[in-house]
Motif scaffolding. Structure first.
Motif, mmCIF file in Angstrom:
data_model
loop_
_atom_site.group_PDB
_atom_site.id
_atom_site.type_symbol
_atom_site.label_atom_id
_atom_site.label_comp_id
_atom_site.label_asym_id
_atom_site.label_seq_id
_atom_site.Cartn_x
_atom_site.Cartn_y
_atom_site.Cartn_z
ATOM 1 N N ARG A 201 20.635 41.001 -15.746
ATOM 2 C CA ARG A 201 20.741 41.883 -16.916
ATOM 3 C C ARG A 201 19.511 41.765 -17.811
ATOM 4 N N MET A 202 19.029 40.557 -17.996
ATOM 5 C CA MET A 202 17.840 40.369 -18.830
ATOM 6 C C MET A 202 16.614 41.005 -18.193
ATOM 7 N N GLY A 203 16.448 40.781 -16.879
ATOM 8 C CA GLY A 203 15.291 41.344 -16.198
ATOM 9 C C GLY A 203 15.300 42.853 -16.165
ATOM 10 N N ALA A 204 16.490 43.445 -16.050
ATOM 11 C CA ALA A 204 16.606 44.901 -15.969
ATOM 12 C C ALA A 204 16.570 45.568 -17.335
ATOM 13 N N ASN A 205 16.695 44.787 -18.398
ATOM 14 C CA ASN A 205 16.706 45.341 -19.749
ATOM 15 C C ASN A 205 15.281 45.392 -20.288
ATOM 16 N N ARG A 206 14.724 46.590 -20.379
ATOM 17 C CA ARG A 206 13.341 46.742 -20.832
ATOM 18 C C ARG A 206 13.180 46.355 -22.304
ATOM 19 N N GLU A 207 14.271 46.390 -23.066
ATOM 20 C CA GLU A 207 14.192 45.967 -24.468
ATOM 21 C C GLU A 207 13.890 44.478 -24.559
ATOM 22 N N GLY B 89 16.040 41.512 -11.310
ATOM 23 C CA GLY B 89 16.408 42.528 -12.283
ATOM 24 C C GLY B 89 15.227 43.367 -12.731
ATOM 25 N N TYR B 90 14.071 42.749 -12.831
ATOM 26 C CA TYR B 90 12.872 43.459 -13.300
ATOM 27 C C TYR B 90 12.250 44.322 -12.198
ATOM 28 N N LEU C 287 18.676 34.293 -25.417
ATOM 29 C CA LEU C 287 18.104 32.976 -25.133
ATOM 30 C C LEU C 287 19.095 31.864 -25.444
ATOM 31 N N ARG C 288 19.799 32.022 -26.552
ATOM 32 C CA ARG C 288 20.719 30.963 -26.959
ATOM 33 C C ARG C 288 21.856 30.787 -25.957
ATOM 34 N N GLU C 289 22.399 31.882 -25.473
ATOM 35 C CA GLU C 289 23.485 31.795 -24.499
ATOM 36 C C GLU C 289 22.989 31.216 -23.175
ATOM 37 N N THR C 290 21.831 31.709 -22.723
ATOM 38 C CA THR C 290 21.306 31.257 -21.435
ATOM 39 C C THR C 290 20.878 29.796 -21.489
ATOM 40 N N LEU C 291 20.098 29.438 -22.522
ATOM 41 C CA LEU C 291 19.641 28.060 -22.639
ATOM 42 C C LEU C 291 20.807 27.116 -22.911
ATOM 43 N N GLY C 292 21.840 27.631 -23.588
ATOM 44 C CA GLY C 292 23.017 26.799 -23.817
ATOM 45 C C GLY C 292 23.642 26.342 -22.518
ATOM 46 N N ILE C 293 23.737 27.255 -21.559
ATOM 47 C CA ILE C 293 24.308 26.905 -20.256
ATOM 48 C C ILE C 293 23.372 25.990 -19.482
ATOM 49 N N ILE C 294 22.060 26.292 -19.542
ATOM 50 C CA ILE C 294 21.089 25.494 -18.791
ATOM 51 C C ILE C 294 21.019 24.059 -19.322
#
Length: 268
Positions: A49-55, A135-136, A252-259
């Protein structure tokens, strides 16, 4: 609120189901394997989702530094808040009173958990990275980005439901929850409150060292990783730049939280 009720209901139901099957725990060890698989699948979809989101990808250069700053501040202050409460309550990382027999055995268990935690973090990071690349470069070639975002949002809901189901099931099999609550007492509720306070304090610090106002800094830090809601609320209030920072920050917070969760759990 309906989704939160769904998530809690699934986890609690699976906990009680597993608590009735505790005598078969040796035969149900695969639940932890399924838990790991669900985490890997979830973060892979998040990476897609992050890679496919151009924003997201388009704003990495312009607002990426601000998003990284507020992410580091909120995560750091949240962890320090939880750590301070744990010390004040005199409980170990397992929420058991310090000095008890189980607490004394914690270092050996922690050493084993550290190695496993680092391995898990590396796998999760790899899944996010691969997901972002696919995704990108791949998703836009085979699907309309907006269609994919809509589809993958449903995948995330299903993934979260499965993840929480396995979490509840594993907790029910272990049967340590009652001991943890007895050891920590009602004071355990101070842990999430301290993390909320730490996150908001980070927003104040961020506002002091960035172009954002105090109101914007608090709003961004109060997203708590909810990147589908926080940015829209902030942008809808007329704060376009803060909304963009909030979006990337909460991703970033959600992803890094899991990592970083295995490392934080082992060290703090």
């Amino acid at each position: 609120m309906a989704m939160l009720a769904l998530y809690w209901s699934i986890m609690i139901a699976c906990y009680f189901i597993a608590s009735k099957l505790r005598r078969y725990a040796d035969k149900l060890g695969f639940a932890n394997v399924l838990l790991s698989i669900s985490v890997y699948a979830l973060v892979f979809v998040m990476g897609l989702r992050m890679g496919a989101n151009r924003e997201v990808t388009g704003s990495l250069g312009s607002i990426g530094v601000q998003a990284l700053l507020i992410t580091a501040l909120t995560m750091g202050c949240s962890m320090l808040g939880a750590f301070a409460v744990r010390r004040a309550l005199r409980i170990d990382r397992y929420a058991l009173p310090c000095g008890t027999e189980n607490s004394a055995a914690a270092p050996a268990a922690a050493a084993r958990a550290d190695a496993s935690g680092y391995k898990t973090s590396l796998i999760i990071f790899a899944m996010v990275a691969v997901g972002m690349l696919l995704g990108y470069f791949v998703i836009p070639r085979i699907l309309d980005p907006d269609v994919f975002q809509t589809m993958s949002a449903s995948w995330l809901v299903v993934g979260l439901c499965l993840l929480l189901a396995f979490v509840g099931f594993s907790m029910g099999l272990e049967g340590k929850l009652k001991a943890m609550l007895r050891g920590a007492g009602l004071g355990i509720v101070l842990v999430p409150l301290a993390m909320v306070f730490g996150s908001l304090l980070a927003g104040v610090i961020y506002a002091a060292v960035s172009p954002m106002t105090l109101r914007e800094g608090l709003a961004i830090s109060a997203g708590f990783g909810w990147y589908t809601m926080a940015p829209s609320v902030i942008s809808g209030a007329g704060h376009a730049v803060a909304g963009a920072v909030a979006f990337l920050h909460n991703v970033l917070r959600e992803t890094l939280g899991i990592i970083l969760l295995p490392f934080a759990a082992a060290k703090f």
